[in-house]
Design a protein around this motif. Structure first.
Motif, PDB file in Angstrom:
ATOM      1  N   ILE A   1       0.851  -1.201   0.000  1.00 22.24           N
ATOM      2  CA  ILE A   1       0.000   0.000   0.000  1.00 22.24           C
ATOM      3  C   ILE A   1       0.887   1.252   0.000  1.00 22.24           C
ATOM      4  O   ILE A   1       1.862   1.324   0.759  1.00 22.24           O
ATOM      5  CB  ILE A   1      -0.934  -0.012   1.223  1.00 22.24           C
ATOM      6  CG1 ILE A   1      -1.997  -1.090   1.049  1.00 22.24           C
ATOM      7  CG2 ILE A   1      -1.588   1.358   1.437  1.00 22.24           C
ATOM      8  CD1 ILE A   1      -2.945  -0.870  -0.109  1.00 22.24           C
ATOM      9  N   THR A   2       0.553   2.225  -0.832  1.00 24.46           N
ATOM     10  CA  THR A   2       1.362   3.445  -0.971  1.00 24.46           C
ATOM     11  C   THR A   2       0.498   4.691  -0.821  1.00 24.46           C
ATOM     12  O   THR A   2      -0.725   4.610  -0.761  1.00 24.46           O
ATOM     13  CB  THR A   2       2.012   3.517  -2.368  1.00 24.46           C
ATOM     14  OG1 THR A   2       0.969   3.752  -3.326  1.00 24.46           O
ATOM     15  CG2 THR A   2       2.740   2.238  -2.722  1.00 24.46           C
ATOM     16  N   MET A   3       1.181   5.835  -0.783  1.00 28.19           N
ATOM     17  CA  MET A   3       0.474   7.115  -0.780  1.00 28.19           C
ATOM     18  C   MET A   3      -0.389   7.279  -2.022  1.00 28.19           C
ATOM     19  O   MET A   3      -1.410   7.948  -2.005  1.00 28.19           O
ATOM     20  CB  MET A   3       1.487   8.265  -0.765  1.00 28.19           C
ATOM     21  CG  MET A   3       1.829   8.776   0.602  1.00 28.19           C
ATOM     22  SD  MET A   3       2.994  10.151   0.448  1.00 28.19           S
ATOM     23  CE  MET A   3       1.908  11.538   0.707  1.00 28.19           C
ATOM     24  N   ALA A   4       0.053   6.676  -3.135  1.00 28.76           N
ATOM     25  CA  ALA A   4      -0.728   6.775  -4.372  1.00 28.76           C
ATOM     26  C   ALA A   4      -2.106   6.136  -4.170  1.00 28.76           C
ATOM     27  O   ALA A   4      -3.109   6.630  -4.675  1.00 28.76           O
ATOM     28  CB  ALA A   4       0.017   6.096  -5.515  1.00 28.76           C
ATOM     29  N   HIS A   5      -2.136   5.026  -3.429  1.00 26.02           N
ATOM     30  CA  HIS A   5      -3.425   4.388  -3.144  1.00 26.02           C
ATOM     31  C   HIS A   5      -4.294   5.294  -2.271  1.00 26.02           C
ATOM     32  O   HIS A   5      -5.512   5.342  -2.426  1.00 26.02           O
ATOM     33  CB  HIS A   5      -3.208   3.042  -2.433  1.00 26.02           C
ATOM     34  CG  HIS A   5      -2.566   2.011  -3.304  1.00 26.02           C
ATOM     35  ND1 HIS A   5      -1.489   1.268  -2.895  1.00 26.02           N
ATOM     36  CD2 HIS A   5      -2.854   1.617  -4.559  1.00 26.02           C
ATOM     37  CE1 HIS A   5      -1.138   0.447  -3.877  1.00 26.02           C
ATOM     38  NE2 HIS A   5      -1.962   0.635  -4.894  1.00 26.02           N
ATOM     39  N   LEU A   6      -3.631   5.976  -1.352  1.00 22.41           N
ATOM     40  CA  LEU A   6      -4.360   6.922  -0.498  1.00 22.41           C
ATOM     41  C   LEU A   6      -4.967   8.039  -1.348  1.00 22.41           C
ATOM     42  O   LEU A   6      -6.141   8.388  -1.216  1.00 22.41           O
ATOM     43  CB  LEU A   6      -3.379   7.487   0.539  1.00 22.41           C
ATOM     44  CG  LEU A   6      -3.845   8.638   1.413  1.00 22.41           C
ATOM     45  CD1 LEU A   6      -5.066   8.235   2.222  1.00 22.41           C
ATOM     46  CD2 LEU A   6      -2.718   9.077   2.354  1.00 22.41           C
ATOM     47  N   LYS A   7      -4.151   8.566  -2.246  1.00 22.15           N
ATOM     48  CA  LYS A   7      -4.617   9.651  -3.117  1.00 22.15           C
ATOM     49  C   LYS A   7      -5.779   9.156  -3.983  1.00 22.15           C
ATOM     50  O   LYS A   7      -6.809   9.846  -4.111  1.00 22.15           O
ATOM     51  CB  LYS A   7      -3.441  10.122  -3.980  1.00 22.15           C
ATOM     52  CG  LYS A   7      -3.752  11.285  -4.903  1.00 22.15           C
ATOM     53  CD  LYS A   7      -3.702  12.596  -4.151  1.00 22.15           C
ATOM     54  CE  LYS A   7      -3.639  13.812  -5.069  1.00 22.15           C
ATOM     55  NZ  LYS A   7      -4.839  14.062  -5.840  1.00 22.15           N
ATOM     56  N   GLY A   8      -5.621   7.980  -4.560  1.00 28.54           N
ATOM     57  CA  GLY A   8      -6.678   7.436  -5.416  1.00 28.54           C
ATOM     58  C   GLY A   8      -7.972   7.254  -4.651  1.00 28.54           C
ATOM     59  O   GLY A   8      -9.064   7.597  -5.138  1.00 28.54           O
ATOM     60  N   THR A   9      -7.854   6.755  -3.413  1.00 30.12           N
ATOM     61  CA  THR A   9      -9.047   6.505  -2.605  1.00 30.12           C
ATOM     62  C   THR A   9      -9.743   7.813  -2.255  1.00 30.12           C
ATOM     63  O   THR A   9     -10.970   7.926  -2.358  1.00 30.12           O
ATOM     64  CB  THR A   9      -8.641   5.749  -1.322  1.00 30.12           C
ATOM     65  OG1 THR A   9      -7.986   4.535  -1.712  1.00 30.12           O
ATOM     66  CG2 THR A   9      -9.846   5.431  -0.474  1.00 30.12           C
ATOM     67  N   LEU A  10      -8.957   8.813  -1.868  1.00 26.03           N
ATOM     68  CA  LEU A  10      -9.585  10.075  -1.466  1.00 26.03           C
ATOM     69  C   LEU A  10     -10.134  10.839  -2.675  1.00 26.03           C
ATOM     70  O   LEU A  10     -11.161  11.504  -2.576  1.00 26.03           O
ATOM     71  CB  LEU A  10      -8.603  10.926  -0.658  1.00 26.03           C
ATOM     72  CG  LEU A  10      -8.273  10.314   0.707  1.00 26.03           C
ATOM     73  CD1 LEU A  10      -7.270  11.187   1.451  1.00 26.03           C
ATOM     74  CD2 LEU A  10      -9.529  10.111   1.542  1.00 26.03           C
ATOM     75  N   ASP A  11      -9.478  10.725  -3.814  1.00 21.73           N
ATOM     76  CA  ASP A  11     -10.037  11.339  -5.026  1.00 21.73           C
ATOM     77  C   ASP A  11     -11.395  10.707  -5.346  1.00 21.73           C
ATOM     78  O   ASP A  11     -12.353  11.397  -5.695  1.00 21.73           O
ATOM     79  CB  ASP A  11      -9.082  11.144  -6.218  1.00 21.73           C
ATOM     80  CG  ASP A  11      -7.941  12.156  -6.215  1.00 21.73           C
ATOM     81  OD1 ASP A  11      -8.053  13.174  -5.498  1.00 21.73           O
ATOM     82  OD2 ASP A  11      -6.941  11.922  -6.910  1.00 21.73           O
ATOM     83  N   HIS A  12     -11.447   9.394  -5.214  1.00 25.80           N
ATOM     84  CA  HIS A  12     -12.706   8.690  -5.493  1.00 25.80           C
ATOM     85  C   HIS A  12     -13.785   9.096  -4.492  1.00 25.80           C
ATOM     86  O   HIS A  12     -14.922   9.407  -4.867  1.00 25.80           O
ATOM     87  CB  HIS A  12     -12.459   7.184  -5.434  1.00 25.80           C
ATOM     88  CG  HIS A  12     -13.672   6.365  -5.746  1.00 25.80           C
ATOM     89  ND1 HIS A  12     -14.204   6.275  -7.014  1.00 25.80           N
ATOM     90  CD2 HIS A  12     -14.481   5.624  -4.951  1.00 25.80           C
ATOM     91  CE1 HIS A  12     -15.285   5.513  -6.981  1.00 25.80           C
ATOM     92  NE2 HIS A  12     -15.474   5.097  -5.741  1.00 25.80           N
ATOM     93  N   PHE A  13     -13.402   9.113  -3.237  1.00 25.38           N
ATOM     94  CA  PHE A  13     -14.320   9.512  -2.165  1.00 25.38           C
ATOM     95  C   PHE A  13     -14.860  10.923  -2.446  1.00 25.38           C
ATOM     96  O   PHE A  13     -16.072  11.182  -2.397  1.00 25.38           O
ATOM     97  CB  PHE A  13     -13.546   9.451  -0.843  1.00 25.38           C
ATOM     98  CG  PHE A  13     -14.317   9.786   0.404  1.00 25.38           C
ATOM     99  CD1 PHE A  13     -15.705   9.779   0.450  1.00 25.38           C
ATOM    100  CD2 PHE A  13     -13.620  10.088   1.584  1.00 25.38           C
ATOM    101  CE1 PHE A  13     -16.392  10.083   1.622  1.00 25.38           C
ATOM    102  CE2 PHE A  13     -14.284  10.390   2.754  1.00 25.38           C
ATOM    103  CZ  PHE A  13     -15.673  10.391   2.767  1.00 25.38           C
ATOM    104  N   ALA A  14     -13.944  11.840  -2.794  1.00 31.40           N
ATOM    105  CA  ALA A  14     -14.351  13.233  -3.033  1.00 31.40           C
ATOM    106  C   ALA A  14     -15.322  13.323  -4.202  1.00 31.40           C
ATOM    107  O   ALA A  14     -16.328  14.030  -4.141  1.00 31.40           O
ATOM    108  CB  ALA A  14     -13.116  14.096  -3.308  1.00 31.40           C
ATOM    109  N   SER A  15     -15.044  12.583  -5.263  1.00 30.39           N
ATOM    110  CA  SER A  15     -15.923  12.692  -6.432  1.00 30.39           C
ATOM    111  C   SER A  15     -17.283  12.069  -6.129  1.00 30.39           C
ATOM    112  O   SER A  15     -18.310  12.537  -6.617  1.00 30.39           O
ATOM    113  CB  SER A  15     -15.276  12.047  -7.658  1.00 30.39           C
ATOM    114  OG  SER A  15     -15.217  10.654  -7.492  1.00 30.39           O
TER     115      SER A  15
END
Lengths: 370, 829
Positions: free
Chosen positions: A239-253
């Motif tokens: 698990i990386t920061m990129a996964h964190l970013k992807g998850t939060l981008d998805h959550f936000a949208s």
């Protein structure tokens, strides 16, 4: 000697004469046609088709006719009566239809009258917001984890790399249960649920933890001693920061609309390293910072184009160790947002107090889904 | 942290044309978040110029005031080159002085527009300004008189006054204590801003070597105070003013100017991050000794507070006793005063944890404490002390004594091993090894690279860097968080909501669907609230978990019942005119277990299962409750007919609805329990287990909460209810044979519960009974006093055949017979 009265004078049985029968028939049909309503028709039926009607009386005379004349007279009377009954039935159908139509008109009501006799209920908007967020993550395959609000100090702080002398402890003004030496607090964050999850489940872990948290903040338009947070925790291999970013981008949208993304800024949280503040692109001005007229600055983000949304980061290996997860095998990310705060800017609420005042006009405005 | 831009740029160069916005945008993205950009002159527009007073004629007025009719040379700023006529009420200047003049068309703070106006018999075309009028402080004793060489008439006065100075306020994260100094911020500019160069470290200076002629200092606790530097300045002029630049800068940074000696120590603290303490050297008695406080010792600190010290507090002492709470706050006895001419400068490094504890223990928050508890560069004590001495000598006219006391050595920084690929594995973004090394060196680390990774020694101003993950954050933030890609992970198949989560949603929806509105209350309660409920002294709900630090001592406990909250909220609603209402709340309550303390477990390993269980066992029980309150009309009145007020039955029915949603049936029996009406309280149970109570509130309770009489309420334990919920319900089967209906009316004593009569009827009727419904209750003359008549509609049906003549009647008779036997019922004929 008896025998057919061949000499019987048919003239004496006047009612059975053809012209007489025809006359009775005409009279009857005229009466039927003249019947204006069902009551009048009922009278016509009595007068012209009843037992004492002229044709019924005439019919009784048939027997008095010579045999050779009976058949003809019988046919004549029968046809006349049949025609009359038919006419009555037809007229009755017409009158009944007319009657029903009139009745329906007479029964007209004012459908604009109020109909609400019972109050409408509603769930609290924070419950709805919390459920909505949980559903977004459940749809991704996460599960919803929960824990107690009166929590052990160790789980709220120490296990999360917030040792007793960590300066960050003072940032979260904590309610302590009596006696203080029992090390029990009102949880200041939902993070102890993350610790509990790691202590009770094996990775891979994908959970969100919505819930109530407490800080000793005086109650005002932007602070409340009780508020709601949702945190997420993922612990898996690679698990990386990129996964964190992807998850939060998805959550936000999902929460704020298509195309709404996040921005990370370096920050500090003891339980994550690296840590970041998450800003979400303003979904009202879509990042321009302008209001609808394109003039003044956007009210929702105060012209910044971004809204401070929460904190996040890569789970600090110290936390993994305290919670029994091998940091050489697994890594993870965690994030946390205010549910109340998210609700406030999503629904344009400037003062948080209506959330906790319990005025029924507030909750019932949201019904059962948002 | 507020930092004047010009001060930052004293220590680092940025490319020509770099705007403040570009600078702060970049710093925000690398970790120093912009809070605000302030500029004292932002509210001043139009001509604000230097003027030279040419003439000045005092003119006494009828009101007793004397005004000055002045002509002021403002160069070409007024377009004519002629002196400007201005009326001025101040008297602290004379012809020839340089003053600050705002000309017509200018606007001062507060939207104060300046024009030419007739006043005191003159046309006054502008104004000579005081500091307060320009928003530069509260000084209104007179107008600003500039130094004679400050500038030329007509020149823009803003730069001379620092009005064009921008001050940047940053939000500093707790791990970035180094950025609580201009030194640290300038270094951040260097590493973050493209093209920034030429960092000039204000803490890098040649300092005189330590010698034994300085003030004697003994440090008894080198762990608490690893370094103690003392320097002395004598012959200091206590009346020497603080230079404008220092005043402006420390004011912009949010500190109050006090006196040259104090201002200089604050200035150097802001500059280097190293808190400095100054003592009136003439008030010191003998050697300084640093040690921990002893039981019973006290100190009156600078703020005048007499404090009882803790044996863990680090104190500075001399022969007179304790003279300061080391690193946190000085003592009154050696405070620098208006007559101080000799100053001992202390620059000491203190143990951060000890600072943090002392600060918290004594509830002291200070600029010095804030820095000392977060961690300061231990190696700059000598430089900082030397810088203070330099400024005191330069501006205060004193001389530096040759003695230089240096006790102790700065603690060594740790060496941290990090694999090259750690930053890239954490970020999910390719970061090569040379980038890793470059960024670590840029922030001041010593980096020893080998084939697999680096051994990193952080610089002394970064005590926050203690593990590889800390270095990782540094590398990734300088690479740029904005470059981290957005990738969705792939979780394994989830199991959705748990059963309990689904049930809770079902309960909320059921109640909302039936007209109840959910509210959220704080879980705090006070004993007065429980008194208002009328709870008996021994009521178990009075066993409360207390809070040590409640916000409100009236509500200093965690509640054991949701009723006070919902009743209070109901009362507020009634007060707001929402008189017909039905509200509910679900939430946990706190039931003490009186178990031992929750242990503070180690963090270097997972707790054992036993330890973890013991932790849970030490917490109070926190069952999930449901409470609801209704008042006013349940069904509104209208063109359809009369209103129907809420009754006790609405509260019971709401709980039955919730139970039905869980596939459960609730039995109600009469009970007496506060806060309910003693004759109208139902104890609710499922399969013999009591799950809660419902009914009409006691009139006294209604009154106490501002609610109308006949308000109804319920509270149930949802955990108990949900534990019994039916998961898989069997599909029902129906008989399609004809139904046989029988009605019976039974007279019983008024005290006999209808539920008992019905139960007897059911049992007596046997298997053929399909349903039973109580359709009338009658009391009155026809049945006699103390009696009631219960009328039931019974429906009989067999699953497999049409009932024979008399079968239903026989079953009915059997039902009545059993009811008669059990409850004394007599059939009405």
């Amino acid at each position: 000697m008896s025998g057919p009265n061949t000499d019987y004078d048919p003239v004496e049985v006047t009612p059975l004469k053809a012209d007489q029968v025809e006359e009775m028939r005409e009279a009857a049909l005229a009466a039927v046609a003249a019947a204006a309503d069902l009551d009048a028709l009922k009278q016509v039926r009595l007068d012209h088709a009843g037992d004492r009607s002229p044709l019924a009386l005439a019919n009784r005379e048939i027997g008095a006719l010579p045999p050779q004349a009976r058949k003809e007279a019988g046919q004549r009377v029968g046809q006349a009566r049949g025609a009359i009954n038919q006419a009555i039935a037809a007229r009755e159908a017409v009158l009944e239809a007319e009657h029903e139509e009139r009745m329906l008109v007479e029964e007209t009501v004012d459908v604009s009258l109020p109909t609400t006799r019972r109050r409408r209920g509603g769930r609290h908007p924070l419950t709805l917001q919390s459920d909505l967020i949980a559903d977004l993550f459940v749809a991704m395959g996460y599960e919803v984890a929960e824990g107690p609000v009166v929590e052990a100090e160790w789980l709220n702080f120490d296990a999360l790399n917030l040792g007793p002398d960590h300066p960050a402890r003072t940032l979260q003004d904590t309610f302590w249960a009596e006696p203080p030496e029992h090390h029990i607090v009102l949880r200041t964050q939902t993070s102890p649920v993350q610790a509990r999850t790691m202590l009770t489940r094996k990775p891979p872990i994908y959970v969100v933890c919505p819930g109530r948290v407490f800080r000793t903040d005086e109650y005002d338009a932007t602070h409340s001693p009780m508020f709601h947070q949702v945190e997420g925790l993922v612990v898996d291999e690679g698990i990386t920061m990129a996964h964190l970013k992807g998850t939060l981008d998805h959550f936000a949208s999902q929460l704020f609309g298509d195309g709404i993304t996040t921005r990370f800024r370096p920050s500090f949280f003891p339980f994550t390293e690296p840590s970041a503040e998450v800003d979400v692109r303003c979904f009202v001005c879509r990042g321009t910072g302008m209001d609808e007229e394109g003039a003044q600055s956007c009210r929702t983000c105060r012209g910044e184009g971004w809204i401070e949304w929460g904190g996040c980061g890569v789970v600090n290996p110290r936390v993994l160790i305290a919670c029994g997860v091998d940091p050489d095998v697994y890594s993870g990310f965690a994030f946390g947002m205010g549910i109340d705060r998210s609700f406030m800017f999503r629904h344009d609420l400037e003062d948080l107090r209506p959330l906790f005042e319990g005025d029924v006009r507030f909750s019932s405005a949201f019904g059962t889904e948002i | 942290m507020k930092a004047p831009l010009s001060w930052i740029l004293d220590y680092v160069d940025v490319p020509e044309g770099t705007t403040t916005e570009a600078l702060t945008d970049r710093l925000t993205l690398t970790g120093l978040k912009l809070e605000a950009i302030e500029s004292p002159g932002r509210d001043i527009t139009g001509p604000l110029v230097v003027g030279r007073v040419v003439t000045m004629e005092p003119e006494p007025q009828k009101n007793g005031k004397t005004i000055n009719w002045c002509t002021v040379d403002v160069g070409d700023a007024n377009g004519t080159g002629e002196p400007q006529g201005i009326v001025c009420g101040a008297h602290n200047f004379k012809p020839g002085d340089l003053v600050v003049t705002v000309l017509p068309g200018g606007v001062l703070p507060g939207g104060f527009e300046i024009g030419a106006r007739k006043t005191y018999g003159h046309l006054s075309a502008g104004m000579i300004c005081s500091a307060r009028e320009l928003g530069l402080g509260e000084d209104h004793d007179g107008i600003i008189v500039l130094p004679d060489d400050a500038g030329e008439p007509g020149q823009d006065a803003r730069p001379l006054l620092g009005l064009d100075e921008e001050t940047i306020e940053f939000e500093i994260n707790p791990d970035r204590a180094y950025a609580l100094s201009l030194r640290g911020i300038a270094r951040e500019v260097l590493v973050s801003v493209e093209g920034a160069s030429n960092f000039r470290d204000p803490a890098l200076r040649d300092t005189p070597p330590a010698n034994d002629q300085g003030h004697p200092v003994v440090v008894e606790d080198p762990e608490g105070c690893p370094v103690f530097v003392a320097r002395r300045v004598s012959g200091f002029d206590p009346d020497a003013p603080t230079p404008d630049l220092i005043v402006r800068r420390i004011t912009a940074a949010g500190m109050r100017p006090i006196s040259l000696a104090v201002d200089v120590t604050n200035y150097v603290m802001l500059e280097t991050g190293r808190p400095i303490h100054g003592y009136d050297a003439d008030k010191l008695r003998g050697a300084i000794v640093v040690r921990r406080a002893r039981e019973g010792e006290r100190l009156i600190t600078l703020d005048g507070t007499n404090r009882a010290l803790d044996p863990a507090d680090l104190v500075v002492t001399d022969d007179s006793g304790i003279i300061g709470l080391g690193g946190v706050m000085g003592g009154e006895t050696t405070e620098i005063s208006e007559s101080t001419t000799s100053i001992l400068v202390e620059a000491a490094h203190w143990d951060a944890v000890s600072m943090f504890r002392t600060g918290r223990r004594h509830k002291i928050t200070s600029e010095a404490g804030k820095r000392n508890e977060r961690g300061v560069d231990a190696t700059i004590c000598e430089a900082a002390a030397d810088r203070v001495v330099e400024l005191l000598v330069e501006h205060g006219g004193g001389h530096a004594e040759p003695g230089v006391t240096v006790v102790g050595t700065p603690p060594a920084m740790p060496t941290i091993r990090m694999a090259y690929d750690l930053p890239e594995r954490v970020a999910g973004l390719p970061i090569d090894s040379s980038t890793v090394v470059d960024h670590l060196q840029a922030i001041g680390c010593r980096v020893d690279a080998d084939a697999d990774g680096v051994d990193v020694t952080p610089p002394p101003w970064r005590p926050d860097l203690i593990a590889a993950q800390d270095l990782t954050e540094e590398v990734i933030r300088l690479v740029g968080y904005d470059l981290v890609p957005s990738v969705l992970p792939t979780p394994p198949s989830g199991r959705g909501l748990t059963r309990s989560q689904q049930l809770r949603r079902r309960i909320g929806r059921t109640l909302a669907g039936e007209g109840w509105v959910e509210v959220v209350n704080f879980p705090f309660v006070g004993t007065a609230d429980l008194d208002a409920l009328g709870l008996a002294a021994d009521d178990p709900r009075r066993d409360l978990l207390g809070l040590s630090n409640p916000l409100n001592h009236e509500a200093g406990f965690m509640t054991t019942t949701l009723l006070p909250g919902v009743l209070r909220t109901a009362g507020k609603n009634v007060g707001h005119g929402n008189t017909d209402l039905a509200i509910f709340e679900t939430g946990t309550v706190t039931v003490p277990r009186h178990a031992g303390p929750a242990a503070i477990l180690p963090v270097d390993r997972r707790p054992t299962d036993e330890e973890f269980e013991a932790l849970d066992a030490a917490l109070p029980a926190q069952p999930l409750h449901l409470a609801l309150v209704a008042a006013g009309d349940a069904v509104a009145g209208g063109w359809w007919g009369e209103a129907r007020p809420v009754t006790w039955a609405d509260a019971v029915e709401a709980v039955r609805s919730v139970a039905a949603a869980l596939g459960l049936e609730v039995t109600a029996s009469s009970a007496e329990l506060a806060p309910w009406h003693p004759g109208r309280c139902a104890e609710l149970s499922v399969d013999g287990e009591v799950i809660g109570h419902a009914g009409e509130m006691h009139p006294t309770v209604c009154q106490a909460f501002g609610l109308p009489k006949r308000t109804v309420a319920a509270e149930v334990d949802l955990d108990l209810l949900m534990a019994r919920s039916v998961h898989l319900r069997k599909a029902p089967s129906f008989s399609s044979y004809p139904v046989a209906k029988e009605d019976v009316a039974l007279v019983v004593d008024a005290s006999v519960p209808a539920a008992d009569v019905e139960a007897a009827l059911r049992e007596g009727a046997g298997e053929l009974l399909e349903s039973i419904r109580l359709f009338d209750v009658y009391t009155g003359d026809q049945v006699g006093k103390g009696k009631k008549s219960l009328a039931y509609a019974l429906r009989f049906r067999a699953p497999d055949r049409t009932l024979k003549e008399g079968e239903a009647a026989a079953a009915r008779d059997a039902a009545v017979a059993l009811a008669a036997e059990r409850t004394g019922a007599v059939q009405r004929t």
